[in-house]
Design a protein around this motif. Structure first.
Motif, PDB file in Angstrom:
ATOM      1  N   LYS A 153     -31.507 -16.107 -21.139  1.00 36.00           N
ATOM      2  CA  LYS A 153     -31.938 -14.771 -21.540  1.00 36.00           C
ATOM      3  C   LYS A 153     -31.701 -14.524 -23.030  1.00 36.00           C
ATOM      4  N   ALA A 154     -30.561 -15.003 -23.540  1.00 37.02           N
ATOM      5  CA  ALA A 154     -30.200 -14.769 -24.943  1.00 37.02           C
ATOM      6  C   ALA A 154     -30.708 -15.870 -25.869  1.00 37.02           C
ATOM      7  N   GLN A 155     -31.323 -16.924 -25.284  1.00 38.20           N
ATOM      8  CA  GLN A 155     -31.831 -18.038 -26.086  1.00 38.20           C
ATOM      9  C   GLN A 155     -30.744 -18.618 -26.977  1.00 38.20           C
ATOM     10  N   MET A 156     -29.638 -19.003 -26.324  1.00 36.44           N
ATOM     11  CA  MET A 156     -28.509 -19.551 -27.064  1.00 36.44           C
ATOM     12  C   MET A 156     -27.797 -20.588 -26.214  1.00 36.44           C
ATOM     13  N   LYS A 157     -26.984 -21.407 -26.855  1.00 35.12           N
ATOM     14  CA  LYS A 157     -26.207 -22.413 -26.160  1.00 35.12           C
ATOM     15  C   LYS A 157     -24.734 -22.047 -26.254  1.00 35.12           C
ATOM     16  N   LEU A 158     -24.103 -21.805 -25.100  1.00 34.84           N
ATOM     17  CA  LEU A 158     -22.691 -21.450 -25.084  1.00 34.84           C
ATOM     18  C   LEU A 158     -21.830 -22.703 -25.209  1.00 34.84           C
ATOM     19  N   SER A 205     -24.322 -17.479 -13.727  1.00 26.24           N
ATOM     20  CA  SER A 205     -24.280 -16.366 -14.679  1.00 26.24           C
ATOM     21  C   SER A 205     -24.360 -16.870 -16.112  1.00 26.24           C
ATOM     22  N   LEU A 206     -23.621 -17.933 -16.414  1.00 27.38           N
ATOM     23  CA  LEU A 206     -23.638 -18.487 -17.773  1.00 27.38           C
ATOM     24  C   LEU A 206     -25.011 -19.085 -18.104  1.00 27.38           C
ATOM     25  N   SER A 207     -25.634 -19.734 -17.120  1.00 29.25           N
ATOM     26  CA  SER A 207     -26.977 -20.284 -17.345  1.00 29.25           C
ATOM     27  C   SER A 207     -27.971 -19.165 -17.609  1.00 29.25           C
ATOM     28  N   TYR A 208     -27.800 -18.076 -16.875  1.00 30.38           N
ATOM     29  CA  TYR A 208     -28.673 -16.918 -17.089  1.00 30.38           C
ATOM     30  C   TYR A 208     -28.472 -16.348 -18.495  1.00 30.38           C
ATOM     31  N   VAL A 209     -27.234 -16.219 -18.930  1.00 38.82           N
ATOM     32  CA  VAL A 209     -26.940 -15.705 -20.278  1.00 38.82           C
ATOM     33  C   VAL A 209     -27.620 -16.586 -21.323  1.00 38.82           C
ATOM     34  N   GLU A 210     -27.484 -17.905 -21.163  1.00 42.12           N
ATOM     35  CA  GLU A 210     -28.073 -18.830 -22.133  1.00 42.12           C
ATOM     36  C   GLU A 210     -29.591 -18.680 -22.202  1.00 42.12           C
ATOM     37  N   SER A 264     -19.156  -9.777 -27.622  1.00 39.63           N
ATOM     38  CA  SER A 264     -18.428 -10.707 -28.495  1.00 39.63           C
ATOM     39  C   SER A 264     -19.053 -12.097 -28.443  1.00 39.63           C
ATOM     40  N   VAL A 265     -19.479 -12.515 -27.251  1.00 41.99           N
ATOM     41  CA  VAL A 265     -20.117 -13.821 -27.103  1.00 41.99           C
ATOM     42  C   VAL A 265     -21.405 -13.868 -27.919  1.00 41.99           C
ATOM     43  N   LEU A 266     -22.218 -12.809 -27.810  1.00 45.60           N
ATOM     44  CA  LEU A 266     -23.512 -12.796 -28.499  1.00 45.60           C
ATOM     45  C   LEU A 266     -23.353 -12.699 -30.015  1.00 45.60           C
ATOM     46  N   GLU A 267     -22.290 -12.035 -30.450  1.00 45.96           N
ATOM     47  CA  GLU A 267     -22.094 -11.819 -31.885  1.00 45.96           C
ATOM     48  C   GLU A 267     -21.406 -12.989 -32.563  1.00 45.96           C
ATOM     49  N   GLU A 268     -20.668 -13.776 -31.793  1.00 45.58           N
ATOM     50  CA  GLU A 268     -19.891 -14.855 -32.402  1.00 45.58           C
ATOM     51  C   GLU A 268     -20.814 -15.938 -32.934  1.00 45.58           C
ATOM     52  N   ASP A 269     -20.516 -16.391 -34.128  1.00 39.63           N
ATOM     53  CA  ASP A 269     -21.369 -17.382 -34.773  1.00 39.63           C
ATOM     54  C   ASP A 269     -20.948 -18.779 -34.322  1.00 39.63           C
ATOM     55  N   GLN A 270     -21.184 -19.091 -33.031  1.00 42.08           N
ATOM     56  CA  GLN A 270     -20.813 -20.406 -32.521  1.00 42.08           C
ATOM     57  C   GLN A 270     -21.918 -20.951 -31.622  1.00 42.08           C
ATOM     58  N   THR A 271     -23.129 -20.449 -31.840  1.00 36.37           N
ATOM     59  CA  THR A 271     -24.238 -20.837 -30.970  1.00 36.37           C
ATOM     60  C   THR A 271     -25.345 -21.485 -31.767  1.00 36.37           C
ATOM     61  N   LEU A 282     -30.066  -5.817 -25.408  1.00 32.04           N
ATOM     62  CA  LEU A 282     -30.012  -7.145 -24.802  1.00 32.04           C
ATOM     63  C   LEU A 282     -28.670  -7.364 -24.118  1.00 32.04           C
ATOM     64  N   CYS A 283     -27.603  -7.009 -24.805  1.00 30.34           N
ATOM     65  CA  CYS A 283     -26.265  -7.149 -24.236  1.00 30.34           C
ATOM     66  C   CYS A 283     -26.147  -6.332 -22.956  1.00 30.34           C
ATOM     67  N   TYR A 284     -26.635  -5.104 -22.983  1.00 36.76           N
ATOM     68  CA  TYR A 284     -26.569  -4.229 -21.806  1.00 36.76           C
ATOM     69  C   TYR A 284     -27.357  -4.825 -20.639  1.00 36.76           C
ATOM     70  N   THR A 285     -28.576  -5.295 -20.910  1.00 35.56           N
ATOM     71  CA  THR A 285     -29.433  -5.829 -19.843  1.00 35.56           C
ATOM     72  C   THR A 285     -28.819  -7.071 -19.206  1.00 35.56           C
ATOM     73  N   ILE A 286     -28.349  -7.998 -20.047  1.00 36.89           N
ATOM     74  CA  ILE A 286     -27.742  -9.221 -19.511  1.00 36.89           C
ATOM     75  C   ILE A 286     -26.500  -8.887 -18.692  1.00 36.89           C
ATOM     76  N   SER A 287     -25.657  -8.024 -19.216  1.00 33.39           N
ATOM     77  CA  SER A 287     -24.424  -7.657 -18.513  1.00 33.39           C
ATOM     78  C   SER A 287     -24.736  -7.032 -17.163  1.00 33.39           C
ATOM     79  N   ARG A 288     -25.668  -6.111 -17.150  1.00 32.79           N
ATOM     80  CA  ARG A 288     -26.023  -5.433 -15.897  1.00 32.79           C
ATOM     81  C   ARG A 288     -26.526  -6.422 -14.850  1.00 32.79           C
ATOM     82  N   ASN A 289     -27.291  -7.413 -15.282  1.00 35.04           N
ATOM     83  CA  ASN A 289     -27.809  -8.381 -14.317  1.00 35.04           C
ATOM     84  C   ASN A 289     -26.742  -9.373 -13.866  1.00 35.04           C
ATOM     85  N   VAL A 290     -25.799  -9.708 -14.739  1.00 30.95           N
ATOM     86  CA  VAL A 290     -24.653 -10.526 -14.311  1.00 30.95           C
ATOM     87  C   VAL A 290     -23.834  -9.751 -13.276  1.00 30.95           C
TER      88      VAL A 290
END
Length: 301
Positions: A208-213, A201-206, A290-297, A256-264
């Motif tokens: 899909k969202a083009q970010m590094k958790l 799930s986390l790999s999918y989030v990364e 919150s994950v997508l909005e946080e400036d830590q990626t 984007l948040c909705y789509t990723i969440s639904r697929n997780v």
């Protein structure tokens, strides 16, 4: 290895003795009958060469032969042989064969024919330059990771054998055919442990969202904790209009948040055979927001 929790049939592609040739459709396809006059279609490289009606079919040299036994699927396959290039059809069967060996059971004839027909058409479309799209490719990749890896090998083999380059979209389609075969044997098969599910799930989030958790992030820890809670102790589904209205607002405002969440959520449901209620879905969406909005990626390279 994918385990379908079924008894292995040994070397599932071996041709058994005791068949008589009815007709050789071409160099690679033979129709034969057993002692009870039931017809079987055998597919394998060169097995039809020189074969005539009435010949005994006992050639044990060819250990890479598939048996198509269902009468309906035989009729459909005969029609497909007339329409398509026989070498391409043979390449398709050679690509499918290792998947069955890896899974450890003989696929239903309907599944074999459906995938054969699909890949034959995909090769034709690729030859014609037709664009093949699969909007659910990424979701399929992370939802059925092991099947996806087998599908990748099959597509790579076809590319090498035919000199064509099938698009990655086809890997996703082959994956779904593999999943169909697995469900035919064990409808409740699980994809792996809870830790594996969360990792996927986390790999999918990364991706899909083009970010590094980052594991140290509070929002990421909260998101993982919530996934664990939903998996281990889901809330019962309830009809709550406020919850549904909030979910729809998120869909409209943060697609984007909705789509990723639904697929997780779909990954969780498919893996554990459970149904995630709207309240849990909303909580997970808010946590991911919150994950997508946080400036830590940082963007993936």
């Amino acid at each position: 290895m994918i385990n379908a929790e079924t008894e292995s049939v040994g070397r599932i592609m071996m041709v058994e003795p005791g068949y008589t040739v009815v007709k050789a459709l071409n160099n690679n396809v033979v129709i034969a009958a057993d002692g009870g006059s039931s017809e079987v279609i055998f597919i394998g490289k060169g097995i039809g060469f020189g074969k005539k009606k009435g010949d005994a079919y006992t050639d044990m040299e060819h250990d890479k032969v598939y048996r198509l036994m269902d009468e309906t699927e035989q009729a459909r396959y005969k029609a497909l042989v007339k329409e398509d290039d026989e070498e391409r059809l043979l390449a398709v069967h050679e690509a499918i064969q290792p998947i069955q060996a890896e899974i450890g059971f003989r696929w239903p004839d309907a599944t074999v024919f459906a995938l054969t027909q699909h890949l034959a058409l995909a090769l034709k479309r690729t030859t014609d330059g037709t664009d093949i799209q699969n909007p659910f490719l990424l979701e399929t990749k992370w939802l059925y990771r092991e099947s996806y890896q087998l599908a990748e090998k099959a597509v790579q083999y076809l590319n090498k054998r035919t000199g064509l380059t099938l698009p990655e979209a086809e890997v996703g389609f082959v994956t779904l055919h593999i999943q169909s075969a697995l469900r035919s044997v064990n409808p409740h098969q699980h994809a792996g442990s809870h830790n594996d599910l969360i990792e996927r799930s986390l790999s999918y989030v990364e991706e899909k969202a083009q970010m590094k958790l980052t594991e140290q992030s509070r929002s990421v820890r909260r998101f993982v904790s919530l996934m664990n809670q939903i998996i281990r102790d889901p809330e019962p589904p309830v009809n709550d209009q406020v919850v549904m209205d909030t979910i729809m607002h998120l869909k409209d405002s943060f697609d984007l948040c909705y789509t990723i969440s639904r697929n997780v959520i779909r990954m969780i449901e498919k893996t554990d055979g459970m149904s995630v209620g709207d309240k849990d879905a909303l909580h997970l969406m808010l946590a991911l927001h919150s994950v997508l909005e946080e400036d830590q990626t940082e963007p993936n390279s």
